[in-house]
Design a protein around this motif. Structure first.
Motif, PDB file in Angstrom:
ATOM      1  N   ARG A  37       1.012  -1.163   0.022  1.00 51.97           N
ATOM      2  CA  ARG A  37      -0.059   0.011   0.048  1.00 51.97           C
ATOM      3  C   ARG A  37       0.807   1.357   0.062  1.00 51.97           C
ATOM      4  O   ARG A  37       0.566   2.232  -0.834  1.00 51.97           O
ATOM      5  CB  ARG A  37      -0.887  -0.099   1.178  1.00 51.97           C
ATOM      6  N   ILE A  38       1.618   1.227   1.039  1.00 53.70           N
ATOM      7  CA  ILE A  38       2.671   2.466   1.200  1.00 53.70           C
ATOM      8  C   ILE A  38       3.515   2.640  -0.063  1.00 53.70           C
ATOM      9  O   ILE A  38       3.474   3.936  -0.760  1.00 53.70           O
ATOM     10  CB  ILE A  38       3.654   2.284   2.224  1.00 53.70           C
ATOM     11  N   LEU A  39       4.099   1.849  -0.724  1.00 51.53           N
ATOM     12  CA  LEU A  39       4.891   1.905  -1.827  1.00 51.53           C
ATOM     13  C   LEU A  39       4.218   2.203  -3.158  1.00 51.53           C
ATOM     14  O   LEU A  39       4.395   3.086  -4.052  1.00 51.53           O
ATOM     15  CB  LEU A  39       5.617   0.454  -2.024  1.00 51.53           C
ATOM     16  N   LEU A  40       3.075   1.514  -3.395  1.00 52.04           N
ATOM     17  CA  LEU A  40       2.108   1.795  -4.534  1.00 52.04           C
ATOM     18  C   LEU A  40       1.540   3.114  -4.387  1.00 52.04           C
ATOM     19  O   LEU A  40       1.588   3.967  -5.362  1.00 52.04           O
ATOM     20  CB  LEU A  40       1.088   0.891  -4.596  1.00 52.04           C
ATOM     21  N   ASP A  41       0.914   3.572  -3.307  1.00 50.19           N
ATOM     22  CA  ASP A  41       0.609   4.878  -3.072  1.00 50.19           C
ATOM     23  C   ASP A  41       1.536   5.899  -3.511  1.00 50.19           C
ATOM     24  O   ASP A  41       1.208   6.809  -4.148  1.00 50.19           O
ATOM     25  CB  ASP A  41       0.185   5.080  -1.700  1.00 50.19           C
ATOM     26  N   PRO A  47      -3.956   7.217  -3.319  1.00 49.11           N
ATOM     27  CA  PRO A  47      -4.343   6.116  -3.015  1.00 49.11           C
ATOM     28  C   PRO A  47      -4.251   5.181  -4.451  1.00 49.11           C
ATOM     29  O   PRO A  47      -4.882   5.537  -5.283  1.00 49.11           O
ATOM     30  CB  PRO A  47      -5.879   6.187  -2.714  1.00 49.11           C
ATOM     31  N   TRP A  48      -3.463   3.909  -4.563  1.00 55.84           N
ATOM     32  CA  TRP A  48      -3.318   3.283  -5.710  1.00 55.84           C
ATOM     33  C   TRP A  48      -4.583   2.806  -6.469  1.00 55.84           C
ATOM     34  O   TRP A  48      -4.517   2.617  -7.768  1.00 55.84           O
ATOM     35  CB  TRP A  48      -2.167   2.203  -5.371  1.00 55.84           C
ATOM     36  N   SER A  89       0.668   7.990   3.056  1.00 55.22           N
ATOM     37  CA  SER A  89       0.034   7.072   2.446  1.00 55.22           C
ATOM     38  C   SER A  89      -1.619   7.225   3.317  1.00 55.22           C
ATOM     39  O   SER A  89      -2.723   6.956   2.674  1.00 55.22           O
ATOM     40  CB  SER A  89       0.439   5.735   2.498  1.00 55.22           C
ATOM     41  N   LEU A  90      -1.295   7.058   4.783  1.00 56.10           N
ATOM     42  CA  LEU A  90      -2.838   7.116   5.378  1.00 56.10           C
ATOM     43  C   LEU A  90      -3.377   8.434   5.403  1.00 56.10           C
ATOM     44  O   LEU A  90      -4.768   8.464   5.284  1.00 56.10           O
ATOM     45  CB  LEU A  90      -2.391   6.929   7.056  1.00 56.10           C
ATOM     46  N   ALA A  91      -2.683   9.476   5.118  1.00 55.59           N
ATOM     47  CA  ALA A  91      -3.325  11.021   5.062  1.00 55.59           C
ATOM     48  C   ALA A  91      -4.213  10.933   3.689  1.00 55.59           C
ATOM     49  O   ALA A  91      -5.178  11.355   3.781  1.00 55.59           O
ATOM     50  CB  ALA A  91      -2.215  11.998   5.093  1.00 55.59           C
ATOM     51  N   TRP A  92      -3.639  10.254   2.773  1.00 51.97           N
ATOM     52  CA  TRP A  92      -4.109  10.326   1.254  1.00 51.97           C
ATOM     53  C   TRP A  92      -5.491   9.586   1.478  1.00 51.97           C
ATOM     54  O   TRP A  92      -6.378   9.940   0.620  1.00 51.97           O
ATOM     55  CB  TRP A  92      -3.307   9.417   0.247  1.00 51.97           C
TER      56      TRP A  92
END
Length: 99
Positions: A37-41, A47-48, A89-92
């Protein structure tokens, strides 16, 4: 669609290398799907799932997966702050907990 060599690198990185390093580095995540999730975002700048159809390893372009892999490798080399990447990532996703 990403090449099979990139997909193989992706899974080794996120299923093996990053989870193995998580505890000793004090990373806020430890599961493969969290690293993904982190890397793709960050690979797509949000968000990917808004850019890449699931499953991402099948639908990401070579460039998207290369950016994600490079960022994961940078985190392993202490050249990228995985905690900061996770917070963004979480903020997005509007899932960042307020302290």
């Amino acid at each position: 669609m990403a090449s099979s060599d990139l997909v193989k690198r992706w899974f080794i990185l996120t299923h093996e290398c990053m989870p193995a390093a998580a505890a000793e580095r004090g990373w806020p995540v430890r599961f493969d799907h969290c690293f993904q999730r982190i890397l793709l975002d960050h690979s797509v700048g949000g968000p990917w799932r808004e850019t890449i159809a699931a499953p991402a390893y099948r639908h990401a372009s070579d460039a998207q997966l290369q950016r994600a892999i490079a960022l994961g490798e940078a985190a392993l080399a202490d050249e990228a702050d995985l905690s900061a990447l996770n917070r963004q990532s979480l903020a997005w996703r509007s899932k960042l907990r307020r302290a």
